[in-house]
Design a protein around this motif. Structure first.
Motif, PDB file in Angstrom:
ATOM      1  N   LEU A 248      38.016 135.414 -12.400  1.00  0.00           N
ATOM      2  CA  LEU A 248      38.736 136.674 -12.282  1.00  0.00           C
ATOM      3  C   LEU A 248      37.781 137.845 -12.092  1.00  0.00           C
ATOM      4  N   ARG A 249      36.644 137.837 -12.785  1.00  0.00           N
ATOM      5  CA  ARG A 249      35.673 138.920 -12.610  1.00  0.00           C
ATOM      6  C   ARG A 249      35.045 138.891 -11.226  1.00  0.00           C
ATOM      7  N   ASN A 250      35.195 137.780 -10.539  1.00  0.00           N
ATOM      8  CA  ASN A 250      34.689 137.667  -9.171  1.00  0.00           C
ATOM      9  C   ASN A 250      35.803 137.776  -8.132  1.00  0.00           C
ATOM     10  N   GLY A 251      36.952 138.267  -8.570  1.00  0.00           N
ATOM     11  CA  GLY A 251      38.044 138.515  -7.634  1.00  0.00           C
ATOM     12  C   GLY A 251      38.760 137.279  -7.149  1.00  0.00           C
ATOM     13  N   VAL A 252      38.690 136.201  -7.923  1.00  0.00           N
ATOM     14  CA  VAL A 252      39.313 134.942  -7.527  1.00  0.00           C
ATOM     15  C   VAL A 252      40.364 134.557  -8.558  1.00  0.00           C
ATOM     16  N   ASP A 253      41.586 134.358  -8.107  1.00  0.00           N
ATOM     17  CA  ASP A 253      42.657 133.864  -8.973  1.00  0.00           C
ATOM     18  C   ASP A 253      42.388 132.384  -9.242  1.00  0.00           C
ATOM     19  N   PRO A 254      42.283 131.977 -10.513  1.00  0.00           N
ATOM     20  CA  PRO A 254      42.031 130.560 -10.798  1.00  0.00           C
ATOM     21  C   PRO A 254      43.012 129.623 -10.117  1.00  0.00           C
ATOM     22  N   ALA A 255      44.257 130.058  -9.949  1.00  0.00           N
ATOM     23  CA  ALA A 255      45.249 129.208  -9.272  1.00  0.00           C
ATOM     24  C   ALA A 255      44.876 128.986  -7.809  1.00  0.00           C
ATOM     25  N   GLU A 256      44.172 129.959  -7.232  1.00  0.00           N
ATOM     26  CA  GLU A 256      43.774 129.871  -5.828  1.00  0.00           C
ATOM     27  C   GLU A 256      42.792 128.725  -5.589  1.00  0.00           C
ATOM     28  N   VAL A 257      41.905 128.484  -6.567  1.00  0.00           N
ATOM     29  CA  VAL A 257      40.895 127.444  -6.387  1.00  0.00           C
ATOM     30  C   VAL A 257      41.198 126.179  -7.170  1.00  0.00           C
ATOM     31  N   LYS A 258      42.327 126.154  -7.875  1.00  0.00           N
ATOM     32  CA  LYS A 258      42.648 124.969  -8.667  1.00  0.00           C
ATOM     33  C   LYS A 258      42.707 123.697  -7.821  1.00  0.00           C
ATOM     34  N   PRO A 259      43.350 123.704  -6.633  1.00  0.00           N
ATOM     35  CA  PRO A 259      43.340 122.472  -5.825  1.00  0.00           C
ATOM     36  C   PRO A 259      41.930 122.036  -5.433  1.00  0.00           C
ATOM     37  N   VAL A 260      41.062 123.011  -5.177  1.00  0.00           N
ATOM     38  CA  VAL A 260      39.672 122.696  -4.836  1.00  0.00           C
ATOM     39  C   VAL A 260      38.975 122.051  -6.025  1.00  0.00           C
ATOM     40  N   VAL A 261      39.106 122.678  -7.178  1.00  0.00           N
ATOM     41  CA  VAL A 261      38.452 122.182  -8.390  1.00  0.00           C
ATOM     42  C   VAL A 261      38.987 120.804  -8.769  1.00  0.00           C
ATOM     43  N   ASP A 262      40.305 120.618  -8.650  1.00  0.00           N
ATOM     44  CA  ASP A 262      40.892 119.313  -8.973  1.00  0.00           C
ATOM     45  C   ASP A 262      40.327 118.221  -8.066  1.00  0.00           C
ATOM     46  N   ALA A 263      40.184 118.527  -6.781  1.00  0.00           N
ATOM     47  CA  ALA A 263      39.645 117.540  -5.843  1.00  0.00           C
ATOM     48  C   ALA A 263      38.192 117.213  -6.164  1.00  0.00           C
ATOM     49  N   VAL A 264      37.403 118.243  -6.474  1.00  0.00           N
ATOM     50  CA  VAL A 264      35.987 118.028  -6.793  1.00  0.00           C
ATOM     51  C   VAL A 264      35.847 117.183  -8.058  1.00  0.00           C
ATOM     52  N   ARG A 265      36.627 117.523  -9.083  1.00  0.00           N
ATOM     53  CA  ARG A 265      36.528 116.780 -10.338  1.00  0.00           C
ATOM     54  C   ARG A 265      37.030 115.355 -10.203  1.00  0.00           C
ATOM     55  N   ALA A 266      37.886 115.114  -9.213  1.00  0.00           N
ATOM     56  CA  ALA A 266      38.356 113.751  -8.959  1.00  0.00           C
ATOM     57  C   ALA A 266      37.387 112.972  -8.076  1.00  0.00           C
ATOM     58  N   GLY A 267      36.308 113.629  -7.640  1.00  0.00           N
ATOM     59  CA  GLY A 267      35.312 112.964  -6.804  1.00  0.00           C
ATOM     60  C   GLY A 267      35.585 113.023  -5.325  1.00  0.00           C
ATOM     61  N   ASP A 268      36.648 113.730  -4.911  1.00  0.00           N
ATOM     62  CA  ASP A 268      36.993 113.830  -3.495  1.00  0.00           C
ATOM     63  C   ASP A 268      36.393 115.106  -2.930  1.00  0.00           C
ATOM     64  N   LEU A 269      35.073 115.089  -2.677  1.00  0.00           N
ATOM     65  CA  LEU A 269      34.382 116.291  -2.220  1.00  0.00           C
ATOM     66  C   LEU A 269      34.864 116.717  -0.842  1.00  0.00           C
ATOM     67  N   ALA A 270      35.159 115.752   0.024  1.00  0.00           N
ATOM     68  CA  ALA A 270      35.627 116.097   1.370  1.00  0.00           C
ATOM     69  C   ALA A 270      36.903 116.925   1.300  1.00  0.00           C
ATOM     70  N   ARG A 271      37.827 116.531   0.421  1.00  0.00           N
ATOM     71  CA  ARG A 271      39.069 117.285   0.265  1.00  0.00           C
ATOM     72  C   ARG A 271      38.780 118.655  -0.350  1.00  0.00           C
ATOM     73  N   GLY A 272      37.861 118.697  -1.301  1.00  0.00           N
ATOM     74  CA  GLY A 272      37.503 119.969  -1.909  1.00  0.00           C
ATOM     75  C   GLY A 272      36.959 120.951  -0.885  1.00  0.00           C
ATOM     76  N   ILE A 273      36.096 120.461   0.012  1.00  0.00           N
ATOM     77  CA  ILE A 273      35.547 121.322   1.064  1.00  0.00           C
ATOM     78  C   ILE A 273      36.652 121.769   2.013  1.00  0.00           C
ATOM     79  N   GLU A 274      37.519 120.850   2.374  1.00  0.00           N
ATOM     80  CA  GLU A 274      38.622 121.166   3.277  1.00  0.00           C
ATOM     81  C   GLU A 274      39.503 122.281   2.710  1.00  0.00           C
ATOM     82  N   LEU A 275      39.700 122.271   1.392  1.00  0.00           N
ATOM     83  CA  LEU A 275      40.582 123.248   0.757  1.00  0.00           C
ATOM     84  C   LEU A 275      39.894 124.572   0.444  1.00  0.00           C
ATOM     85  N   THR A 276      38.566 124.627   0.567  1.00  0.00           N
ATOM     86  CA  THR A 276      37.832 125.851   0.294  1.00  0.00           C
ATOM     87  C   THR A 276      37.959 126.786   1.485  1.00  0.00           C
TER      88      THR A 276
END
Length: 349
Positions: A248-276
């Protein structure tokens, strides 16, 4: 403003040492590396680099006290200081939460900040006095000594922090500064400096005497799009370690990056990059042409009182190691260091 080179020790060792040599020749203040099991050992790497460099400082940013016993940090640091002729320093923290999870360590129940402050005291005492007797909450010693002696009269010890505010205040009060990782806005750094000042004033120190460091993902190239694509490959990985408050202090809504973070934590880096998205990449990196990087550093970071930029250079080798993406248009670390030296550093001389 000081400029330093921060690396993740994943390049071939010979190439890494050549890059540290170049950073030394170009006048970078320090070279830092992550003290994490995921990478090659920074202590061995920096010992090898010490004999081939002259002025650049060397050390971990950060070394995790939940994994590395603080007297061992002091021993290694004193040895590196001797090998380098007095150029060692260290940044301590509780550790990378993702790495700690893989060790099945839950820092929430381990008083991570209190433990880090106590570890800082242990390292400081052993470096300064060569021996320690101590009965702490987390660490106890009875006449423990070491023959490893630093060359410097006082080896700088700093704290690493991301979330705050208590870590920033502790850094101001008890250490020689703070390296704040992964923030990119004036709001975030003003928050850091405000709490550093609170801690510094408790100890009767001037906050401006501290190392006020910004550890940032940085990718620069003549081709702005190529640099931003390199940053986009890594932003999701780093965002997964950021708290909601920091986002939030960096102007990012956590909900906005939640799909990215979920993909990264699940090991699907390709999907995480796609969603960024490009917008998130812009907000969570310093990337683009050197002139675009200057603008962001000047308007969002330096203006808040930061006096040290720690450049987490993101090059094609690093992207390939982490994501298996091949981005041949992205410059290597050495070319990016030259661009930083020639066209970014002069703007803050």
């Amino acid at each position: 403003m000081k400029f330093s080179y921060a690396l993740l020790p994943d390049h071939p060792v010979a190439e890494t040492i050549e890059t540290i040599e170049l950073a030394d020749e170009l006048g970078f203040y320090a070279c830092y590396a992550a003290d994490e099991t995921w990478h090659k050992d920074l202590w061995v790497l920096f010992a090898a680099a010490a004999s081939r460099t002259r002025s650049i400082r060397l050390g971990p940013s950060v070394s995790p006290v939940l994994l590395r016993e603080p007297t061992h940090v002091a021993q290694a640091l004193a040895t590196l200081d001797e090998v380098s002729g007095g150029r060692a320093e260290a940044v301590l923290s509780s550790g990378n939460t993702g790495l700690l999870e893989q060790y099945r360590i839950n820092p929430a129940g381990m008083k991570p900040l209190s433990r880090t402050k106590e570890a800082l005291h242990v390292v400081r005492t052993l470096l300064d006095e060569g021996a320690i007797t101590f009965d702490g909450e987390f660490y106890t010693y009875d006449g423990l000594f070491t023959f490893a002696k630093p060359v410097q009269e006082r080896v700088p010890l700093k704290l690493g922090g991301m979330r705050g505010p208590r870590t920033f205040e502790a850094a101001g009060e008890f250490s020689d500064g703070c390296h704040h990782a992964l923030s990119y806005t004036r709001e975030a750094y003003e928050y850091m400096v405000r709490h550093l000042r609170i801690g510094a004033e408790r100890a009767g120190k001037d906050v401006e005497s501290l190392d006020i460091g910004a550890w940032v993902v940085l990718a620069t190239a003549e081709d702005s799009a190529a640099a931003r694509e390199a940053a986009r490959s890594m932003v999701g990985i780093y965002a997964s370690s950021m708290s909601d408050e920091q986002l939030l202090r960096n102007g990012v809504d956590p909900a906005e990056v939640k799909p990215v973070v979920d993909a990264v934590r699940a090991g699907d880096l390709a999907r995480g990059i796609e969603l960024t998205t490009p917008e998130v990449t812009e907000r969570l990196s310093v990337s683009g042409t050197p002139e675009e990087c200057v603008e962001k550093i000047r308007d969002e970071i330096a203006v808040a009182g930061v006096n040290h930029l720690i450049c987490g250079v993101t090059d094609r080798t690093l992207v390939k190691a982490f994501t298996e993406r091949d981005l041949p248009q992205v410059p290597g670390a050495q070319e990016q260091l030259r661009l930083i030296h020639d066209r970014i550093m002069p703007a803050f001389a």
